[in-house]
Design a protein around this motif. Structure first.
Motif, PDB file in Angstrom:
ATOM      1  N   GLY A   1      43.818  21.909  34.285  1.00  0.00           N
ATOM      2  CA  GLY A   1      45.103  21.243  34.065  1.00  0.00           C
ATOM      3  C   GLY A   1      46.256  22.218  33.885  1.00  0.00           C
ATOM      4  O   GLY A   1      47.218  21.933  33.166  1.00  0.00           O
ATOM      5  N   LEU A   2      46.164  23.363  34.551  1.00  0.00           N
ATOM      6  CA  LEU A   2      47.192  24.402  34.436  1.00  0.00           C
ATOM      7  C   LEU A   2      48.055  24.439  35.691  1.00  0.00           C
ATOM      8  O   LEU A   2      47.651  23.998  36.763  1.00  0.00           O
ATOM      9  N   ASN A   3      49.241  24.977  35.559  1.00  0.00           N
ATOM     10  CA  ASN A   3      50.157  25.109  36.696  1.00  0.00           C
ATOM     11  C   ASN A   3      50.657  26.541  36.737  1.00  0.00           C
ATOM     12  O   ASN A   3      51.818  26.831  36.460  1.00  0.00           O
ATOM     13  N   GLN A   4      49.739  27.460  37.071  1.00  0.00           N
ATOM     14  CA  GLN A   4      50.075  28.876  37.052  1.00  0.00           C
ATOM     15  C   GLN A   4      50.311  29.395  38.465  1.00  0.00           C
ATOM     16  O   GLN A   4      49.920  28.775  39.442  1.00  0.00           O
ATOM     17  N   GLN A   5      50.947  30.565  38.533  1.00  0.00           N
ATOM     18  CA  GLN A   5      51.269  31.156  39.823  1.00  0.00           C
ATOM     19  C   GLN A   5      50.416  32.381  40.108  1.00  0.00           C
ATOM     20  O   GLN A   5      50.091  33.154  39.203  1.00  0.00           O
ATOM     21  N   LEU A   6      50.103  32.552  41.368  1.00  0.00           N
ATOM     22  CA  LEU A   6      49.497  33.783  41.852  1.00  0.00           C
ATOM     23  C   LEU A   6      50.624  34.620  42.446  1.00  0.00           C
ATOM     24  O   LEU A   6      51.352  34.157  43.326  1.00  0.00           O
ATOM     25  N   ILE A   7      50.804  35.828  41.933  1.00  0.00           N
ATOM     26  CA  ILE A   7      51.913  36.678  42.367  1.00  0.00           C
ATOM     27  C   ILE A   7      51.357  37.822  43.199  1.00  0.00           C
ATOM     28  O   ILE A   7      50.756  38.763  42.669  1.00  0.00           O
ATOM     29  N   PRO A   8      51.525  37.764  44.537  1.00  0.00           N
ATOM     30  CA  PRO A   8      50.999  38.839  45.389  1.00  0.00           C
ATOM     31  C   PRO A   8      52.024  39.957  45.590  1.00  0.00           C
ATOM     32  O   PRO A   8      53.227  39.707  45.705  1.00  0.00           O
ATOM     33  N   TYR A   9      51.540  41.187  45.606  1.00  0.00           N
ATOM     34  CA  TYR A   9      52.368  42.354  45.918  1.00  0.00           C
ATOM     35  C   TYR A   9      52.176  42.715  47.390  1.00  0.00           C
ATOM     36  O   TYR A   9      51.060  42.689  47.900  1.00  0.00           O
ATOM     37  N   PHE A  10      53.271  43.109  48.041  1.00  0.00           N
ATOM     38  CA  PHE A  10      53.208  43.528  49.438  1.00  0.00           C
ATOM     39  C   PHE A  10      54.030  44.791  49.648  1.00  0.00           C
ATOM     40  O   PHE A  10      54.980  45.059  48.910  1.00  0.00           O
ATOM     41  N   ILE A  11      53.660  45.544  50.680  1.00  0.00           N
ATOM     42  CA  ILE A  11      54.351  46.787  51.036  1.00  0.00           C
ATOM     43  C   ILE A  11      54.793  46.712  52.494  1.00  0.00           C
ATOM     44  O   ILE A  11      54.026  46.284  53.365  1.00  0.00           O
ATOM     45  N   SER A  12      56.018  47.141  52.747  1.00  0.00           N
ATOM     46  CA  SER A  12      56.510  47.264  54.122  1.00  0.00           C
ATOM     47  C   SER A  12      56.564  48.740  54.517  1.00  0.00           C
ATOM     48  O   SER A  12      56.543  49.629  53.659  1.00  0.00           O
ATOM     49  N   SER A  13      56.624  48.999  55.820  1.00  0.00           N
ATOM     50  CA  SER A  13      56.809  50.343  56.395  1.00  0.00           C
ATOM     51  C   SER A  13      55.669  51.302  56.087  1.00  0.00           C
ATOM     52  O   SER A  13      55.843  52.517  56.163  1.00  0.00           O
ATOM     53  N   HIS A  14      54.512  50.781  55.740  1.00  0.00           N
ATOM     54  CA  HIS A  14      53.357  51.656  55.564  1.00  0.00           C
ATOM     55  C   HIS A  14      52.946  52.195  56.933  1.00  0.00           C
ATOM     56  O   HIS A  14      53.137  51.529  57.953  1.00  0.00           O
ATOM     57  N   PRO A  15      52.400  53.419  57.006  1.00  0.00           N
ATOM     58  CA  PRO A  15      51.919  53.918  58.293  1.00  0.00           C
ATOM     59  C   PRO A  15      51.028  52.907  59.001  1.00  0.00           C
ATOM     60  O   PRO A  15      50.149  52.295  58.397  1.00  0.00           O
ATOM     61  N   GLY A  16      51.292  52.743  60.304  1.00  0.00           N
ATOM     62  CA  GLY A  16      50.561  51.777  61.097  1.00  0.00           C
ATOM     63  C   GLY A  16      51.209  50.416  61.165  1.00  0.00           C
ATOM     64  O   GLY A  16      50.834  49.583  61.996  1.00  0.00           O
ATOM     65  N   CYS A  17      52.198  50.162  60.286  1.00  0.00           N
ATOM     66  CA  CYS A  17      52.842  48.848  60.236  1.00  0.00           C
ATOM     67  C   CYS A  17      54.017  48.798  61.218  1.00  0.00           C
ATOM     68  O   CYS A  17      54.868  49.692  61.238  1.00  0.00           O
ATOM     69  N   THR A  18      54.079  47.729  62.009  1.00  0.00           N
ATOM     70  CA  THR A  18      55.153  47.531  62.985  1.00  0.00           C
ATOM     71  C   THR A  18      56.003  46.325  62.583  1.00  0.00           C
ATOM     72  O   THR A  18      55.580  45.506  61.746  1.00  0.00           O
TER      73      THR A  18
END
Length: 662
Positions: free
Chosen positions: A512-529
């Motif tokens: 009966g909870l209403n909690q959030q999942l907070i994801p971390y993300f990274i941009s411009s990492h090597p290999g990322c287009t």
């Protein structure tokens, strides 16, 4: 603070020395952080260690490096050596963002001021001390020197730099978590040079001679070839020279594979690297600390408070961790962009339950504690007590990660000891709730070991955390959605994030909870287009996320990601790797995080057309998929997220990705 006397802190002035009846000190530490007498601050840990070993130590926090250098002269010359503690966070990461812009505040300085710390304090402080006291040894510790112990790329100066001993003129680096080598050096200098004579002083020449004759593990010195202790041995690893690294990026990249492997071995080899006709001699690290050894570090008589000289001024880093407890060191995740294993190593060093409970009881006694522990964690919250089942296998292992590309079958990832810790802490009088503020490795929870008891406990751990230790939101770090990028990051497939989110949602629904999942993300990492970022935007949008906990990749010394970003080659395969380098390229990737902001929509559409992915325009902005009901639901979530927005730096020295201590 009223329960403490001034002498309960280590002395910072001549007057405070006199209050203790001292007319000399053995070691003087110069710290680029404010002095907070807390086990999350490296200078406090090393200072208390020196005290516990029976020696006198004083701390000069944030000395003024301008003018007549009076702060450097205040305490005179120590019997043994000066020790530079440049900060619990790398000075350049602390000062600048990934775009090289000045951060809003210095988290380790009273009132967050920016003018109390120089860039590269290890270099600045050493040069001043060598000018004033040329006959006294200067030793470097801390994350700054630890990550610059060999040739490295400096993102802020955009050039490859030598070992920091060359630029600073210091006599030695103590790398990693410094308790064991510091204690060994204290006794070596006392026993071999000073012989108990209180009036004696250790000279630079004598210091250099004695550490050549009796090398100390986990230290770095700069030597002529004929002075290398024991000469060049068959089991030494000779890296390509600094000069070769400047002219051949592939050799530079190949160097780092060796450096990383040896940093994470239980029984490492000595490394040698030639620079300017001399050799950097990197002695192997100590074995992982035992439980008794790490307990000792946390059981020192800390006041857990800033020095009274600050008179109640706000120190942001302290405010964040004052009611937190760190339960282990080390991380076997091996994330490519992270410096933790380079500094602390991959082997988990866990405190005993008794030591943890003793510290929690001290927190409870703090006058402004309201019953809520802000974090009961570590570099990764759920690695406590985990280790190899067969340590003989671990002794031979070179893998930088125990969980990538798959979880090692020799790893015992049983969460039951951690559940026991949580429940023991929560049972203490005065504790209303303990939160887990450190990041959770959900791949460890999802791992199917084949042992029914362990697999059941891992699911129990997820339920325990989600229902009892989350303050409305739980932080996890998928980092990206592209399997190609995730593989370069040494992170699990994004499919596992879907699996964990399903578990998270189910547990919340049942409770009966209403909690959030907070994801971390990274941009411009090597290999990322840009295309990878566009697909990330679509996938996270479809999951009803308005991303706020994001960052642009920051190249920091001594990580696989940085070496690939600078050299253009992956250090393990030597295959070419694309990276976004220019500010314009980085911004084109970063903007996809914020597709929901009206001001970004036009730029994103233009970029999708440029890269030939017009099919994603409708997926991001099409009315059929993005109607009023969906907008309203996401905006509600976005409003809630903005209440807690802004990716705050983790200020505990064991938790941030570009951080360490001592």
């Amino acid at each position: 603070m009223s329960d403490y006397r001034l002498t309960d802190w280590l002395p910072t002035t001549r007057k405070e020395m006199e209050l203790r009846g001292w007319d000399y000190v053995d070691v003087i530490m110069f710290s680029a952080d404010a002095y907070v007498d807390h086990p999350s601050f490296g200078m406090a840990v090393i200072g208390r260690l020196i005290e516990a070993e029976g020696y006198r130590v004083a701390i000069v926090p944030q000395p003024d490096w301008h003018g007549d250098y009076r702060d450097f002269k205040r305490l005179g010359r120590p019997r043994m050596f000066f020790l530079i503690a440049p900060g619990a966070m790398d000075s350049m990461v602390n000062k600048y963002t990934a775009n090289r812009r000045l951060r809003s505040e210095d988290a380790y300085t009273p009132d967050g001021r920016h003018d109390k710390r120089p860039e590269y304090p290890s270099i600045v402080y050493t040069k001043i001390l060598k000018e004033l006291y040329p006959e006294t040894p200067v030793l470097l510790g801390g994350i700054e020197a630890s990550l610059r112990r060999l040739t490295h790329y400096d993102y802020w100066q955009e050039r490859v730099r030598k070992c920091i001993l060359c630029d600073s003129g210091a006599d030695m680096i103590i790398y990693g978590m410094g308790e064991l080598p510091t204690a060994a050096l204290l006794h070596l200098v006392e026993d071999k040079l000073l012989h108990g004579r209180k009036e004696a002083h250790c000279s630079t020449d004598d210091f250099q001679q004695v550490v050549r004759k009796y090398p100390i593990r986990q230290t770095v010195t700069l030597e002529k070839k004929q002075n290398i202790p024991g000469g060049v041995r068959e089991d030494d690893i000779i890296l390509c020279s600094h000069e070769e690294s400047l002219t051949d990026k592939k050799k530079y990249a190949a160097n780092f594979r060796v450096i990383e492997e040896q940093s994470n071995r239980m029984e490492a080899q000595r490394l040698l690297q030639e620079v300017d006709g001399l050799f950097c001699v990197v002695n192997p690290p100590y074995p992982p600390m035992t439980t008794a050894q790490i307990d000792r570090s946390f059981d020192f008589p800390y006041t857990r408070q800033p020095h009274p000289k600050y008179k109640g001024k706000r120190i942001p880093a302290y405010e964040m961790i004052k009611f937190s407890v760190n339960i282990h060191r080390g991380c076997f995740g091996g994330c490519a962009f992270c410096t933790i294993s380079a500094h602390q190593g991959k082997f988990i060093m866990s405190r005993s339950k008794e030591s943890i409970l003793r510290e929690v009881k001290k927190v409870v006694e703090m006058p402004d504690f309201k019953g809520y522990l802000s974090d009961l964690g570590g570099p990764s919250a759920n690695m406590y007590g985990m280790h190899g089942k067969n340590l003989d296998i671990c002794r031979k292992c070179k893998r930088p990660s125990c969980i990538h590309p798959n979880i090692c079958k020799n790893l015992n990832n049983d969460h039951r000891p951690l559940i026991e810790i949580y429940r023991a802490v929560d049972a203490l009088p005065g504790i209303k709730k303990s939160f887990i503020g450190s990041g959770i490795r959900y791949d460890l929870i999802l791992n199917h070991t084949g042992d029914k008891a362990i697999d059941k406990a891992n699911m129990q751990y997820a339920e325990e955390v989600i229902t009892k230790h989350v303050s409305g939101r739980l932080k996890v770090a998928p980092e990206h959605t592209s399997d190609t990028v995730l593989n370069l990051m040494r992170k699990p497939s994004f499919k596992q994030f879907y699996d964990f989110k399903r578990i998270f949602d189910n547990i919340n629904r049942k409770a009966g909870l209403n909690q959030q999942l907070i994801p971390y993300f990274i941009s411009s990492h090597p290999g990322c287009t840009p295309e990878d970022m566009a697909e990330l935007a679509v996938l996270t949008r479809d999951m009803d996320f308005h991303l706020e906990q994001v960052q642009d990749f920051t190249p920091t010394p001594m990580t696989i990601s940085t070496e690939a970003w600078y050299s253009g080659y992956h250090p393990y395969t030597l295959e070419p790797v694309f990276s976004a380098h220019s500010p314009e390229e980085k911004l084109r990737q970063r903007m996809f995080f914020f597709w929901y902001k009206p001001e970004e929509r036009g730029k994103i559409i233009s970029e999708l057309r440029r890269i030939g992915r017009t099919d994603l325009i409708d997926k991001l902005f099409g009315e059929k998929l993005y109607g009023k009901n969906h907008t309203s639901r996401q905006q509600s979530q976005h409003d809630h997220q903005r209440k807690f927005s802004g990716r705050k730096k983790s200020t505990n020295h064991n938790r941030g990705r570009n951080r360490g201590d001592k």
